[in-house]
Design a protein around this motif. Sequence first.
Motif, PDB file in Angstrom:
ATOM      1  N   ILE A 450       1.195  -1.217  -0.232  1.00  0.00           N
ATOM      2  CA  ILE A 450      -0.041  -0.228  -0.066  1.00  0.00           C
ATOM      3  C   ILE A 450       0.272   1.753  -0.200  1.00  0.00           C
ATOM      4  CG2 ILE A 450      -2.065   0.550   1.786  1.00  0.00           C
ATOM      5  CD1 ILE A 450      -2.443  -1.654   2.411  1.00  0.00           C
ATOM      6  N   THR A 451       0.367   1.651  -0.031  1.00  0.00           N
ATOM      7  CA  THR A 451       1.411   3.327  -1.095  1.00  0.00           C
ATOM      8  C   THR A 451       1.032   4.596  -0.694  1.00  0.00           C
ATOM      9  OG1 THR A 451       2.485   2.449  -3.039  1.00  0.00           O
ATOM     10  CG2 THR A 451       2.589   4.925  -2.476  1.00  0.00           C
ATOM     11  N   GLN A 452       0.940   4.863   0.267  1.00  0.00           N
ATOM     12  CA  GLN A 452       0.094   6.739   0.114  1.00  0.00           C
ATOM     13  C   GLN A 452       1.174   7.900   0.716  1.00  0.00           C
ATOM     14  OE1 GLN A 452      -2.872   7.311   2.170  1.00  0.00           O
ATOM     15  NE2 GLN A 452      -2.472   9.293   2.372  1.00  0.00           N
ATOM     16  N   PRO A 453       0.970   9.052  -0.800  1.00  0.00           N
ATOM     17  CA  PRO A 453       1.287  10.717  -0.468  1.00  0.00           C
ATOM     18  C   PRO A 453       1.774  11.007   0.506  1.00  0.00           C
ATOM     19  CG  PRO A 453      -0.121  10.349  -1.409  1.00  0.00           C
ATOM     20  CD  PRO A 453       0.039   8.628  -1.070  1.00  0.00           C
ATOM     21  N   TRP A 454       2.838  11.812   1.139  1.00  0.00           N
ATOM     22  CA  TRP A 454       2.700  12.282   2.415  1.00  0.00           C
ATOM     23  C   TRP A 454       3.682  13.741   2.020  1.00  0.00           C
ATOM     24  CZ3 TRP A 454       6.716  12.861   6.532  1.00  0.00           C
ATOM     25  CH2 TRP A 454       7.717  12.316   5.748  1.00  0.00           C
ATOM     26  N   GLN A 455       3.501  14.645   3.099  1.00  0.00           N
ATOM     27  CA  GLN A 455       4.615  15.835   2.781  1.00  0.00           C
ATOM     28  C   GLN A 455       5.330  15.679   4.412  1.00  0.00           C
ATOM     29  OE1 GLN A 455       2.398  19.185   2.130  1.00  0.00           O
ATOM     30  NE2 GLN A 455       1.655  18.823   0.055  1.00  0.00           N
ATOM     31  N   ALA A 456       6.752  15.752   3.181  1.00  0.00           N
ATOM     32  CA  ALA A 456       7.313  16.098   4.538  1.00  0.00           C
ATOM     33  C   ALA A 456       8.066  17.069   5.090  1.00  0.00           C
ATOM     34  CB  ALA A 456       9.123  15.225   4.066  1.00  0.00           C
ATOM     35  N   PRO A 457       7.864  17.170   6.431  1.00  0.00           N
ATOM     36  CA  PRO A 457       8.046  18.032   7.360  1.00  0.00           C
ATOM     37  C   PRO A 457       9.932  18.918   6.960  1.00  0.00           C
ATOM     38  CG  PRO A 457       9.196  16.736   8.573  1.00  0.00           C
ATOM     39  CD  PRO A 457       8.347  16.223   7.262  1.00  0.00           C
TER      40      PRO A 457
END
Length: 773
Positions: A450-457
């Motif tokens: 399962i792949t989930q996009p996210w934004q790094a801090p």
Amino acid sequence: MFAFCTFFGIIPSFKTNAQESANFCGTYYSIGDVAFIEAHIAGTYRNFSQRMAASGGTIEIPVQIHIACPSNDPVSCFPETAIDNAINVLNALYANVPMHFYECADRNYIYETAGVVNNNNLSEFTLCSPHDVAGVVNIYFVDKIFPNPPSTSTPLGYAPTTPQVGADRIFIARRTITDDIVLYPDLILVHEMAHFFGVYHTHGSGVPGATDELVNGSNCNIAGDEICDTPADPANMAFFVTHITDEYCEYPATLSPYCCDANGENYSPLSNNIMFAYYCVYGTFNAFTDGQYSRIWDGYYGFRSYLSDAGNLAMRDNWYDVGQEPNYTANDLLEWEDIWVSPDLWNCIDDPNCTEHQDPEYKASGGSNYLRVRITNRGCSPTPEGRKLHLYWTRARTGETWIYHWLHTPLNQTTNGHPLGHMITSNPSDPLQAIPLDIPPLNPEETIVITQPWQAPNPQWYDGDDGFSVGASPMLCFLARITGEIATSPSSIEGEENNIAVGYNVKASNNIVTRNCALTDLDPLNLNNTPRSIIIENINNQLTLTDVHLTDITRNTPNPFTNYGSIYLLLDEQLWNNWQASGGQSAGLTYTEYDRTLRVTDAQEATLYDIPFESGEQRQIAVRFELATASGKKPEILPAQTQHYSFYLWHSSTLPAEEEMLKGGGIFEVAIHPRPLDAISLTALPVACHPNPIQGNMPAQIQFTMLQSAPIRVDIYDINGKQISCITPSQTYQKGTHLLALNPQDLPLKSGMYFCRITTPQGYGGCKIAVAR
């Protein structure tokens, strides 16, 4: 304290005393095993009707049959007919629990395997780890079980007595050490399965030949086997006789009165109990008592109820994790709790289908990284719908506490309000509202990623805030949880606790994994790297003197890292001052000419001692690797092949090291390459400056595109080629387009035309800057 039982081979005489036998059961109870069983078995007797009503019917137990053959010839294998009979006898004798065993998959053949060494963790791991199935009883029918230590005696079967001992396995031998065929493997399996569920031998958990149980039964529930319908029995070999011609075993033999217990009363033990310490080769010890059935039932619900005929979704803590709950194999085998670098959880910077972990990259444009999770159904049946996946990140630290450090709350943020942790699978407008990902039903052994996009801090949020400055890029830690498995509520996980060091939860459940590591590549062009930082935190409720350790956890690498490079620790100002004020004691470290920087002289274990930490205090430390020896010179010889090294940074106070390591830390992984990565030639990099011209003290940015991951250097020159300023950002930039902010002090004071040049190991680029003051 330990126990064993003896299985007899054929002895060439009409009638023989048991002491002449040398074949035995290899099941042992340590003091810890007994303590675990006593803590998890209630000891309340229930008759068959009560057991049936309480369990709601027959308890279904899945088993996986593994057949280890000494050669590639099927004739050398344990006969299928003997295994069929063993399962049939097992089910016939356990029907009164009530319990039924069924094979959840095809039998697994393992060829060219002589057997297993009795109670030897490494031998078991080598044989079983590629084949174990989680959530079932793995029964290994092997050719031989070799005695440990080596001897002429032969163990014919053994079982780990608690989940702490190892994975859910039972071992049954086909032949003795002298190549005699074992006549009754079915009853050996029945006997070992009872050990598996917490039933002692009739004399108790200690060495046969004595018992603390009294003949009058007054202490039957706390002494001997702790079962009151099995009379006191010392299991004295002198009273056990094998009748060869008639093919039966006699116990107790009528040699003389069977004397005596502590009150002077003669023993009168059972003559056919299957849990007698010495096993009869002719199978005449073949019965349980109802009290023993009750204890098997009690053992199942006390510490084996995770054995289930439902599917079992699992993620691995480490490469050799077989899905057992808790995962005891890490500490048992490798003497280090290797649970921080799950192979089933990794980040991708640009490619959502990447297969290897990449350190996350902050994207000023708002672009995504991709967090990927591998989930496998390691059970015997398909998993139902309703399973959910939750994802989190936190600043890597020593003392990671669940769930406090993994959520963005006012108590878990910087003084400027930037998050120190965050639930990735949350509502974008409410970081505390979970929106988990659906996990579809999986068939046995089916795997999904399962792949989930996210934004790094933004790394700049953390360096320099509240005295944290170490000029380093922060390491992040990821965590994945599967909910909806066996638990008290759909949003919780069996074995999970709140307000506890997260390592305990990771170890306790195969539904929780974590990854906290930084990756460094060193090669002839990339001689050093931007340091990576983690937080040292005192999660105790009082001031604590803390030791900070950097431990080499590299495995199977012939040459130490110090043959090629150097390691440096960088302390934030307050951490440095606190350490100096307490005496500045250390081991495996030396001072350098750089401010608040120490060089590691003993890469196996470097330690800072007795640093005072207030309750809840957080300080920052960074690790930097350099491809240069202690003298500062590049190594003359690099390895012929890429070498990988791993170092674990953690802290300790007063607990044992194993417990402290479970509190978290950071894994620093470094690879030394014999040649430049990708061996690319120097090329021009796209670079642009915004705005242009720069007027007054307005903020400015440099936009540049990296061809691959690397550190950069920025130089500002005047029209005559004189260097005005030099900027070395404290991070490695990954492949892609980036924006670098220019501070006013980095820019020329006078109006005019200037040049900006960005240099990397792989290429360079530049642009003109017009400045209007």
